[in-house]
Design a protein around this motif. Sequence first.
Motif, PDB file in Angstrom:
ATOM      1  N   ASN A 193       7.423  -0.070  -3.857  1.00  0.00           N
ATOM      2  CA  ASN A 193       6.628   1.073  -4.307  1.00  0.00           C
ATOM      3  C   ASN A 193       6.196   0.948  -5.765  1.00  0.00           C
ATOM      4  O   ASN A 193       5.655   1.887  -6.341  1.00  0.00           O
ATOM      5  CB  ASN A 193       7.400   2.372  -4.104  1.00  0.00           C
ATOM      6  N   GLU A 211       0.855  -1.181   0.000  1.00  0.00           N
ATOM      7  CA  GLU A 211       0.000   0.000   0.000  1.00  0.00           C
ATOM      8  C   GLU A 211       0.890   1.231   0.000  1.00  0.00           C
ATOM      9  O   GLU A 211       1.754   1.376   0.871  1.00  0.00           O
ATOM     10  CB  GLU A 211      -0.918   0.017   1.223  1.00  0.00           C
ATOM     11  N   PHE A 212       0.706   2.128  -0.984  1.00  0.00           N
ATOM     12  CA  PHE A 212       1.484   3.357  -1.022  1.00  0.00           C
ATOM     13  C   PHE A 212       0.701   4.422  -1.763  1.00  0.00           C
ATOM     14  O   PHE A 212       0.078   4.167  -2.791  1.00  0.00           O
ATOM     15  CB  PHE A 212       2.850   3.129  -1.690  1.00  0.00           C
ATOM     16  N   SER A 213       0.683   5.607  -1.172  1.00  0.00           N
ATOM     17  CA  SER A 213      -0.002   6.773  -1.753  1.00  0.00           C
ATOM     18  C   SER A 213      -1.445   6.455  -2.107  1.00  0.00           C
ATOM     19  O   SER A 213      -1.958   6.859  -3.150  1.00  0.00           O
ATOM     20  CB  SER A 213       0.752   7.266  -2.994  1.00  0.00           C
ATOM     21  N   GLY A 214      -2.116   5.700  -1.268  1.00  0.00           N
ATOM     22  CA  GLY A 214      -3.508   5.368  -1.498  1.00  0.00           C
ATOM     23  C   GLY A 214      -3.741   4.267  -2.496  1.00  0.00           C
ATOM     24  O   GLY A 214      -4.884   3.904  -2.775  1.00  0.00           O
ATOM     25  N   ASN A 228       5.217   7.413   6.018  1.00  0.00           N
ATOM     26  CA  ASN A 228       3.889   7.195   6.588  1.00  0.00           C
ATOM     27  C   ASN A 228       2.874   6.742   5.556  1.00  0.00           C
ATOM     28  O   ASN A 228       1.698   6.550   5.887  1.00  0.00           O
ATOM     29  CB  ASN A 228       3.383   8.485   7.239  1.00  0.00           C
ATOM     30  N   ASP A 229       3.313   6.579   4.292  1.00  0.00           N
ATOM     31  CA  ASP A 229       2.338   6.299   3.244  1.00  0.00           C
ATOM     32  C   ASP A 229       2.628   5.024   2.472  1.00  0.00           C
ATOM     33  O   ASP A 229       1.988   4.764   1.452  1.00  0.00           O
ATOM     34  CB  ASP A 229       2.274   7.471   2.262  1.00  0.00           C
ATOM     35  N   SER A 230       3.595   4.200   2.915  1.00  0.00           N
ATOM     36  CA  SER A 230       3.913   2.983   2.173  1.00  0.00           C
ATOM     37  C   SER A 230       4.182   1.848   3.146  1.00  0.00           C
ATOM     38  O   SER A 230       5.027   1.963   4.041  1.00  0.00           O
ATOM     39  CB  SER A 230       5.137   3.195   1.280  1.00  0.00           C
TER      40      SER A 230
END
Length: 836
Positions: free
Chosen positions: A333, A187-190, A642-644
């Motif tokens: 990513n 999960e990364f950047s939504g 915090n996003d991946s």
Amino acid sequence: MPCPNDTCTPVSPVTRLPPRMLIAALFVCGTSAANANDARTPAAKEALASFNPSLLKSRGIDSRVADYFSHTPRFAAGTRRISLQVNGNPRGTLDARFDSDGQLCFDKALLEQAGLKLPEAGLPNAGCDDFLARYPQTQSTLRPARQEVELVVPAAALRAPDDDSGLYHRGGVGGLVNYDLLGQASEFSGDRRRYYSSSTELGFNADDWIVRSRQSYTVQNGTRNFQNLYTYVQRTFVEHKVLAQAGEINTANSVFPGASITGLQVFPEQALYGKSKQGATVTGIAQGQARVEVRQAGALIYTTLVPPGPFSLTDIPLLNSNTDLDVQVIETNGERRRFNVPAASLVQFNSSAPGYSFAAGKLRTFNAKGMLAPMMATGSGSWRVSPANLLSAGVMLADNDYSAVAWSLGSQLTADTSLNLRNTLSHAGQQQLKGHEVSAALSTQFTERFAGNVNATRRSTGYRELLDTTYTQTSRYRHDRRVDQYGLGLSWSNPLLGGFGLGYSTSLSAGSHKSERLTASWNKNFEHFSVSTNVEHSLGHQAQSAKDRRDNRNYRDYRDDTAVYLSVSVPLGGSRSLRSYANKRDGITRLGASFNDNSNEFASYSVSAERNQQGKRDDLSANANLLPRYTSVSLGYSQSGNDSTSYNGQLRGGVALHGDGVTFSPYPLNDTFAVAKVGDVPGVRLDTPSGPVWTDGTGRAVVAQVPAYQRTNVEVRTTSLPRNLDIQNGYKTVMAGRGSVQALDFPVVTSRRVLLTIAALDGAPLGKGLPVFGAANRFVTTTVEGGKAFITNHDIEAPLTMHMANGGACRLDFSLPDKPDLEVYFEKAQARCTPL
């Protein structure tokens, strides 16, 4: 006490010597005095060996003990666990039998483990061979004090496995399931991504016939893909040293290897001629924890997860050795890097052997669009023109008007230098093209510390391989044909400067696509730490349309790309280490540290933290490798900023199906395997060629990989046995034919060990050096300080007597619980010496 006539060195004080050493000292003195300057034969001298009765009596030693040891050092009668050596080479441990005179019995088990020839008339399982009469030059040295037997035998007595196919164990029936399951969620950047892959192999062995089927199934973000890589049947005909296959196979022709066909083939059995390499090696550098996919001819042949930093994937199972490898490194990513491994640099995993090869069938395209599948046939021969030169030649024909002839020469120029040359002429009738290919590979060890290799392949414009002629005009693969390939590798080490490595490869395709790759490494071990540096530089040039650029927006394939990786590792003891590293790629620098713990044979783990200097982002990751005895498990977690977030898991192993049930293995099963049984005892460790395995609840374990037509050793780790068990022979040597399923039996016996403290009827402790005898005056042991004696197994239940130095005798009376104490290595008991 001086020796008579000064014929031996005195031992003092004799009263402190153990009984056997005391007897030996007295024996040396007595026999030396009696035989000084005696020119008679050793046998005649041995007959004269005697002891001084009064001296023995003064030391408290019974004369019957002296009689037992009066000839030469020997073992007590019965079965004794010994270590065996043959011509200076260790052959493991086994239970050997000794007769009443302490002479070794050359029974069938001993001859097989020692690698000695059996008598032509055969030998019963319980019989003893008169081996010393068959080979009178044999020297047998018995060392009872060290529980060792050393044999020195003439070369004619040794078995020659390469020349006697009858020595190979054949037959057996068994099935298998090999599995390699991989799951990854990111999960990364939504954005959420899921990837699952399953590589399975099913099959069975029956009477040396092998049936195998391998499949690959992947699911990526809802897109499913299934490929059947092969399904075939094969058998080795040992008498003719050839292997036959039928089904979906890869041709093993000596000059046209690797074509994937549905058909049949016959070719020399390489394992009967010597060892051969079985796969390719791919190296690279991963930015973070990444998935690596390796494809060949459009088929996914290998996928795995790698940690951040340099990686080296070995023994990759190739479809063939003349098609490039397409390698993709997929970061968590979603970013992908892609590079090509030229076929010229691949390991020739089907090394030629003398003999003839033939294959015929329909070409396989692995469901690729825009490809034809013509019928083809190929044949070749290989001849050993000299001990150092192997010449091969062959021809290939296909029904799409394609033909080719080729020859190759493999030369061992010196002990450290080998050269391989290959030349192919092709004719593609439908394309009206003719051409040629020339390739050469040279490897040498310049000095003990300096080695190098170079390879080159040059193809003319009109040269075509059979696969090239199957692409239609609409096929997107038509520009991937490589015209020129060159490679270079150097390695050098120095005690002061460390080790250096350099690799370079370049290739040019018919579509004017040129790619180059340069790798370099340096490592050095210091007193308390080690340093390593890896550099990877890729160059590529290819005109792309706007659509191609959009489709490949996540790829960094064939573009300029440089990565540098520097690490410092500090060992912490106990297979633990701390590593710090710096990684730079595309102007982005990452600094990190990791802790690794491999101190447990069942589990290892690592944790790491990393800082992205440009992005001001902290990354964390953790990985664990588990070996829960019957499968292999890998688990991983990583978080970037915090996003991946990424999770992954991998499960590998095999399952053997046999007549006694199902047994699980932490390793995939090979085409030749065995099932070992250690009584009914669970949790016993065995050391095998593929690694350690443990018995299950039924006492069985799988020896997953048994090399065909080679000696394979399997040994029980006796420290893993329960304390009340002894194993008759914890060492097995297997000589397995390809496709056989061996059953290895390690019988165990329940043992009971007791330390007796012997006292007279009035309770007074007895002295040391008193002999203890069993039935029929069989010598068992002697007492040590305090009247203690150690007895085992059948001696515990048999009547025991003890003889005094004054000629008296007594019966040993003692009692034990019905069940032994399994928490101690031996029990203790009080015994009374009751006069007879």
